[in-house]
Design an enzyme around this catalytic site. Structure first.
Site, PDB file in Angstrom:
ATOM      1  N   LYS A  46       0.842  -1.204   0.000  1.00  0.00           N
ATOM      2  CA  LYS A  46       0.000   0.000   0.000  1.00  0.00           C
ATOM      3  C   LYS A  46       0.877   1.254   0.000  1.00  0.00           C
ATOM      4  O   LYS A  46       0.604   2.224  -0.731  1.00  0.00           O
ATOM      5  CB  LYS A  46      -0.935  -0.003   1.218  1.00  0.00           C
ATOM      6  CG  LYS A  46      -1.821   1.247   1.366  1.00  0.00           C
ATOM      7  CD  LYS A  46      -2.960   1.288   0.364  1.00  0.00           C
ATOM      8  CE  LYS A  46      -3.696   2.621   0.324  1.00  0.00           C
ATOM      9  NZ  LYS A  46      -4.676   2.815   1.399  1.00  0.00           N
TER      10      LYS A  46
ATOM     11  N   LYS B  47      -1.546  11.843   4.951  1.00  0.00           N
ATOM     12  CA  LYS B  47      -1.375  10.844   6.020  1.00  0.00           C
ATOM     13  C   LYS B  47      -0.607   9.636   5.467  1.00  0.00           C
ATOM     14  O   LYS B  47       0.348   9.147   6.084  1.00  0.00           O
ATOM     15  CB  LYS B  47      -2.742  10.397   6.544  1.00  0.00           C
ATOM     16  CG  LYS B  47      -2.682   9.376   7.673  1.00  0.00           C
ATOM     17  CD  LYS B  47      -3.858   8.410   7.644  1.00  0.00           C
ATOM     18  CE  LYS B  47      -3.375   6.997   7.356  1.00  0.00           C
ATOM     19  NZ  LYS B  47      -4.443   6.034   7.165  1.00  0.00           N
TER      20      LYS B  47
END
Lengths: 298, 298
Positions: free
Chosen positions: B173, B241
């Site tokens: 990811k 983030k």
């Protein structure tokens, strides 16, 4: 299509096949290169040899240059014995080199004062594209000049786009080289992080290619890169040259380009490590060096 | 498929539709969220409400968490009244949040000591993917646990890949978010240079999309970006983030990531300018600010 008398200067790895395609299409060629050995094939196929850019201009309706960098184009076009000294009114001049946009504008301005109609028309697609006559050509100039040049450009290229006024071809080429560089750097950082964290690089490529992260760079080069195959393709040293043009363009037009600047430094590190002849996808090896991942090639 | 008793913690914009899909597939749900309002739909559809992660663990065969960030997962899993206090041997725990890989490893290690079988399984595809049950799911863990979880994951996702041992889902990811960020930054720098040099952005997109520079990001977002349409999509604050997780991963695994670092700073500038709720493609506006190109949105 009407046959025309075309002068061509710069018979390197790109120029030679471009000339061959123009000859195959029935045009009459006058060729010039500082390295006379490069003229061999063109002359065998019937091209006349000129001893200077001026002589090329004097004996051609259309002049094309395909040169390494901005200073070469400036010298050939505006220097002593340059094109400008042999230029005639209404002559068509197409510079297909990749150079700084503002140099393209300056050269065109001076040529224009002599009545020459100019286009900047840098290409992408590499030597394979040049051989197959399937280059992408990004053109800057006015519509009438573009229309006049189009039959000639179609001999060399497949996708030919008028991007805007003079210099716009170079601008779009610079934009292209930004995007390709950052796609490559992104792939390199992703693969290096993955490798050092113990993930199979094939899995990284598979997942990223299956989603929003997909790039054509990854489609074409991803499988080769993870095998350590950095056969060019497009040589790193040429992309480094192009990114320096990008950075120059950023300064000229007042556009800070922080990520391109990093890409420039990474390509610079690649050249410093003696890897300029590898495919630009070998930017991965620079990240591997930084992270001390075991190298797969050198 | 066997119906199972599934505990689900974190019913935000992603978690709510994931829960709804699990309920539609016939599973029995026990749900928990600090914001009880978010449980409304799930409870109406038959879910039981638990007052703590511990209670969720005590009453579920399978526990799924879908939380904002690493500290949330640590608190819910390992904190007071956390999952670990209610955990039972052989229980399956799937963390589908996007968090730092090394936090995923640490949480899994502690849960594993209590006999819990763990997977990290971050997703991409956004709220639309969650609603349609078409998320991409990147899974870290052992093969047997993955096989056990697969029927449940298939309810929520379409492309489900076992990437390697625990933490590998998070690593892949992170790799994905690097590549997407740099594809976006590349598009932003290219479009800003083009615009300030006077080239029609549609031409830039057309030429770049037609060649080696092509990215899915550009296919999906390019036409909207040049209209100034920055409706999310994937919010910039979330990509920020994620890039912080990327940089943390780089430090944890010893991988310098210079281009991702620049992307992080550019996303940081976007948040500082109050644009964190826009689509991440609005990174273009940061480059426009730097270059003082007339803004198209704010």
């Amino acid at each position: 299509m009407a046959e025309r008398k075309i002068g061509f200067i710069g018979l390197g790895i790109m120029g030679q096949p471009m000339v061959a395609n123009l000859q195959d299409a029935g045009h009459t060629l006058v060729v010039h290169d500082l390295d006379r050995d490069r003229l061999h094939h063109a002359v065998l196929a019937g091209a006349a040899e000129a001893t200077s850019p001026r002589e090329v201009a004097e004996s051609s309706e259309v002049v094309i240059t395909m040169l390494p960098d901005s200073p070469d184009v400036e010298a050939v076009a505006l220097g002593s014995d340059g094109l400008i000294e042999g230029a005639t009114r209404g002559q068509l001049y197409i510079d297909m080199s990749t150079i700084a946009p503002q140099v393209a504008v300056r050269v065109a301005d001076e040529m224009c004062e002599r009545g020459v109609r100019c286009l900047d028309a840098p290409v992408s697609g590499g030597d394979v594209g040049a051989i197959e006559g399937k280059l992408s050509i990004m053109v800057g100039g006015d519509e009438a000049t573009f229309t006049d040049a189009l039959p000639i450009l179609r001999v060399m290229g497949e996708t030919i786009t008028l991007c805007g006024p003079i210099g716009s071809g170079q601008i779009v080429k610079a934009c292209n080289q930004i995007q390709v560089a950052l796609n490559l750097v992104g792939m390199a950082e992703a693969l290096t992080l993955g490798a050092k964290a113990g993930v199979d690089p094939e899995v990284v490529i598979e997942v990223l290619s299956g989603g929003y992260a997909r790039t054509r760079v990854m489609d074409v080069r991803g499988p080769r890169v993870i095998r350590g195959d950095f056969e060019p393709g497009f040589k790193a040293k040429l992309h480094y040259k192009d990114i320096n043009i990008v950075m120059q363009s950023g300064r000229d037009y007042g556009v800070p380009l922080p990520a391109s600047a990093i890409a420039r430094e990474l390509f610079g590190a690649m050249l410093a490590a003696g890897r300029g002849e590898l495919d630009h996808s070998a930017i991965l090896t620079v990240l591997e060096d930084l992270a001390r991942v075991e190298a797969r090639t050198d």
